[in-house]
Design an enzyme around this catalytic site. Structure first.
Site, PDB file in Angstrom:
ATOM      1  CB  SER A  46      -0.900   0.042   1.236  1.00 25.03           C
ATOM      2  OG  SER A  46      -1.691  -1.102   1.314  1.00 25.03           O
TER       3      SER A  46
HETATM    4  N1  SAH Z   1       0.114  -5.387   4.081  1.00 30.62           N
HETATM    5  C1  SAH Z   1       0.912  -5.684   2.915  1.00 30.62           C
HETATM    6  C2  SAH Z   1       0.189  -5.428   1.599  1.00 30.62           C
HETATM    7  C3  SAH Z   1      -0.917  -6.329   1.424  1.00 30.62           C
HETATM    8  S1  SAH Z   1      -1.532  -6.609  -0.187  1.00 30.62           S
HETATM    9  C4  SAH Z   1       2.228  -4.970   2.918  1.00 30.62           C
HETATM   10  O1  SAH Z   1       2.496  -4.199   3.849  1.00 30.62           O
HETATM   11  O2  SAH Z   1       3.004  -5.196   2.005  1.00 30.62           O
HETATM   12  C5  SAH Z   1      -2.763  -7.752   0.327  1.00 30.62           C
HETATM   13  C6  SAH Z   1      -2.241  -9.100   0.724  1.00 30.62           C
HETATM   14  O3  SAH Z   1      -3.322  -9.839   1.265  1.00 30.62           O
HETATM   15  C7  SAH Z   1      -1.715  -9.911  -0.454  1.00 30.62           C
HETATM   16  O4  SAH Z   1      -0.417 -10.321  -0.198  1.00 30.62           O
HETATM   17  C8  SAH Z   1      -2.684 -11.080  -0.517  1.00 30.62           C
HETATM   18  O5  SAH Z   1      -2.077 -12.285  -0.967  1.00 30.62           O
HETATM   19  C9  SAH Z   1      -3.157 -11.187   0.913  1.00 30.62           C
HETATM   20  N2  SAH Z   1      -4.424 -11.884   1.127  1.00 30.62           N
HETATM   21  C10 SAH Z   1      -5.520 -11.883   0.325  1.00 30.62           C
HETATM   22  N3  SAH Z   1      -6.497 -12.617   0.864  1.00 30.62           N
HETATM   23  C11 SAH Z   1      -6.016 -13.113   2.029  1.00 30.62           C
HETATM   24  C12 SAH Z   1      -6.557 -13.966   3.035  1.00 30.62           C
HETATM   25  N4  SAH Z   1      -7.792 -14.470   2.948  1.00 30.62           N
HETATM   26  N5  SAH Z   1      -5.791 -14.268   4.097  1.00 30.62           N
HETATM   27  C13 SAH Z   1      -4.522 -13.775   4.199  1.00 30.62           C
HETATM   28  N6  SAH Z   1      -3.951 -12.975   3.266  1.00 30.62           N
HETATM   29  C14 SAH Z   1      -4.695 -12.638   2.208  1.00 30.62           C
END
Ligand code: SAH
Length: 236
Positions: free
Chosen positions: A84
């Site tokens: 993000s």
């Molecule tokens: N917080 C992260 C960015 C997240 S992007 C950072 O600081 O870099 C969103 C992430 O959520 C992705 O990596 C995706 O694979 C994960 N995601 C999506 N659905 C999910 C779920 N049900 N449980 C855990 N992770 C999930």
């Protein structure tokens, strides 16, 4: 003002043309990011600003995007996922209102950056990532940078982390069409769930658990990658 400084203030994209940036260059860019993108907006919590000042965001992005790490935007981290925008990380952290000793859960580890920012505020950070390659890479990055107290797990965050619950704050960093019930159940009374809710158009919400029921605040429109797994089969 040295030439180097002037080039950096023009933008990291230009800086790349004069060679690799050093840790000191990144520190300048990071300070500029905090000042121009966070303090100039509505990030007022000094502990959040200090955390954003200390976590080396460029270490969490792929090599080819490193010089853009402190730009006012999200960036690709592989597997079609994104880290993000710095402002959104800071805003979600401020809304989570994390105090030292609080237990915090993040759903969506991604690069590990948000988890590192949370770890600057409390020693009790738990994070879950559904995509194995990202979980593995985030774990390696966090360990390399010395964030060795963060508890990470690969799996679907829909069910939360019941063995470590309750949490004072839960942050979901992928968009959910609706709020996963287990996450509400795993909050302490007074605990905050910060979550982007919606499909194409999403709203960042803060849901606070009260002695009886929940209070909900809508913050701003946002765009996150969609949450995967069990939520996809849930009715609206
Ligand atoms: N917080 C992260 C960015 C997240 S992007 C950072 O600081 O870099 C969103 C992430 O959520 C992705 O990596 C995706 O694979 C994960 N995601 C999506 N659905 C999910 C779920 N049900 N449980 C855990 N992770 C999930």
């Amino acid at each position: 003002m040295s030439t180097r400084w002037r080039v950096l203030t023009v933008g990291a994209a230009v800086a790349v043309s004069i060679g690799a940036l050093t840790a000191a260059d990144y520190a300048v860019l990071r300070e500029q990011m905090v000042h121009e993108q966070l303090e100039a907006r509505d990030i007022r919590d000094q502990r959040v600003l200090a955390a954003m000042r200390s976590v080396p965001r460029h270490e969490f992005v792929p090599e080819e995007f490193r010089t853009y790490a402190y730009e006012d935007s999200a960036l690709p981290i592989g597997q079609l996922q994104t880290i993000s925008q710095p402002y959104i990380v800071a805003l979600m952290t401020q809304l989570a209102d994390v105090k030292q000793g609080d237990r915090v859960l993040e759903i969506g580890t991604g690069s590990g950056y948000q988890a590192a920012v949370l770890a600057e505020l409390t020693h009790e950070v738990y994070t879950i990532e559904i995509l194995e390659p990202l979980a593995t890479q985030a774990e390696a990055t966090l360990r390399r940078l010395g964030y060795d107290r963060i508890h990470g797990r690969t799996g679907d965050g829909y069910a939360g982390w019941p063995e470590a619950a309750p949490f004072d704050a839960i942050l979901v960093t992928a968009a959910a069409p609706k709020v996963p019930r287990p996450l509400l159940e795993q909050l302490t009374v007074g605990g905050r769930l910060v979550i982007p809710v919606g499909q194409h158009e999403q709203e960042l919400k803060v849901i606070t658990k009260q002695p009886a029921g929940f209070a909900e605040a809508r913050v701003i429109p946002v765009r996150f990658v969609p949450m995967k797994g069990r939520i996809e089969g849930q009715p609206e």
